[in-house]
Write an enzyme that holds these catalytic residues in place. Structure first.
Site, short mmCIF file in Angstrom:
data_model
loop_
_atom_site.label_atom_id
_atom_site.label_comp_id
_atom_site.label_asym_id
_atom_site.label_seq_id
_atom_site.Cartn_x
_atom_site.Cartn_y
_atom_site.Cartn_z
N ALA A 3 8.93 -4.21 -5.45
CA ALA A 3 8.06 -3.03 -5.66
C ALA A 3 7.82 -2.68 -7.12
O ALA A 3 7.19 -1.67 -7.41
CB ALA A 3 8.59 -1.80 -4.91
N ALA A 4 8.28 -3.51 -8.05
CA ALA A 4 8.02 -3.23 -9.47
C ALA A 4 6.50 -3.26 -9.74
O ALA A 4 5.96 -2.38 -10.42
CB ALA A 4 8.73 -4.24 -10.36
N GLY B 142 0.82 -1.21 0.00
CA GLY B 142 0.00 0.00 0.00
C GLY B 142 0.85 1.25 0.00
O GLY B 142 0.62 2.19 -0.78
#
Length: 301
Positions: free
Chosen positions: A249-250, A41
């Site tokens: 985090a791609a 998030g």
């Protein structure tokens, strides 16, 4: 400017990069260590902010150093933090991440306070959700919370975008409340029963998922790119070719950038191209939020 609300997890990532990932029972010496803010998030909210979107972040942290540090970082990014709740009984979320020389990763998450983000918390943020144009969520928080928030948003005409990660079974009601879903290959397989290995199988999987009530299905295919199904149209969006250093985090960068593209009025194919560009930059860098690009970096493309 369109308003985007993100509901999801906030973690602190502890990352070790080594030549390869260990097998069970093995210790590998010689890695390098980094500690970064993370959580799906939070990564997505930071992406939206860095790419020029107006974003509020709804999450829950522990009343500890990691939680307080995270909130201060979100404020410096320009994220609206009014609906970040605090748990007195649970620590902030932590992720232990191993990354190999090719950029592939292995992640172990202790959700902490993320696992207590409740329906009651979402009710306190109802006005913020209803005032948004887009709502972006993932599955590192309780499923009941995701379903409740999607119900609030969809009933007010807010477009709900779900990144169904980590992979879980989704209820028919939740699927019908979605405007966009963005599974990767393994998540698409769980949702459709189709093994996704190329464009053709991705199309078949997208047909099955969209038949469950989702307007737009975007299946991310890693280095290949992304398959988009919108109505009866399909788009094969190729990935930008880069040398991957760390894929952490791609997918989050992709989802955040996608929301910014949609919020700016881009058609879905152009929004996905924009998202692919952002994700390509992210994989050339170590870390989660540390790898997220700024708008001017994408505009160089």
């Amino acid at each position: 400017m369109s308003k985007i609300a993100v509901i999801g997890s906030s973690n602190t990532d502890m990352v070790i990069k080594a030549s390869r990932l260990p097998v069970p029972g093995e210790t590998i010496i010689g890695g390098t260590f980094m500690m970064n803010p993370g959580g799906k998030g939070a990564n997505q909210a930071v992406t939206i902010a860095r790419l020029g979107g107006q974003v509020s972040f709804i999450t829950k942290t522990g009343n500890d150093l990691f939680g307080r540090q995270s909130i201060e970082l979100y404020k410096t990014e320009g994220i609206d933090t009014r609906y970040i709740f605090s748990s007195a009984d649970n620590p902030s979320g932590v992720a232990l991440i191993s990354v190999d020389a090719k950029g592939e990763n292995c992640i172990l998450v202790a959700p902490g306070a993320n696992g207590t983000l409740s329906v009651q918390d979402i009710e306190k943020a109802r006005a913020e959700i209803e005032a948004a144009d887009l709502l972006l969520m993932q599955l590192e928080i309780p499923m009941a919370t995701v379903e409740y928030a999607a119900d609030i948003a969809a009933s007010k005409g807010v477009k709900v975008i779900l990144n169904p990660a980590p992979a879980q079974v989704l209820s028919p009601k939740l699927l019908k409340n979605l405007y966009v879903i963005t599974p990767n290959k393994s998540e698409a397989e769980l949702l459709s029963g189709i093994t996704v290995k190329d464009w053709s199988s991705a199309r078949r999987a997208s047909d099955i998922i969209s038949a469950k009530g989702v307007d737009i299905v975007i299946i991310t295919l890693g280095a290949k790119g992304a398959l988009v199904k919108e109505g009866t149209d399909y788009f094969e969006i190729p990935a930008v070719k880069v040398e991957a250093v760390d894929t952490t985090a791609a997918g989050d960068t992709f989802c955040g950038a996608l929301c910014v593209g949609i919020s700016e009025g881009k058609n879905i194919a152009d929004a996905v191209k924009f998202a692919c560009q952002a994700a390509a930059i992210a994989v050339t860098r170590m870390g989660a939020q540390a790898s997220v690009p700024y708008r001017h970096e994408i505009e160089k493309y």
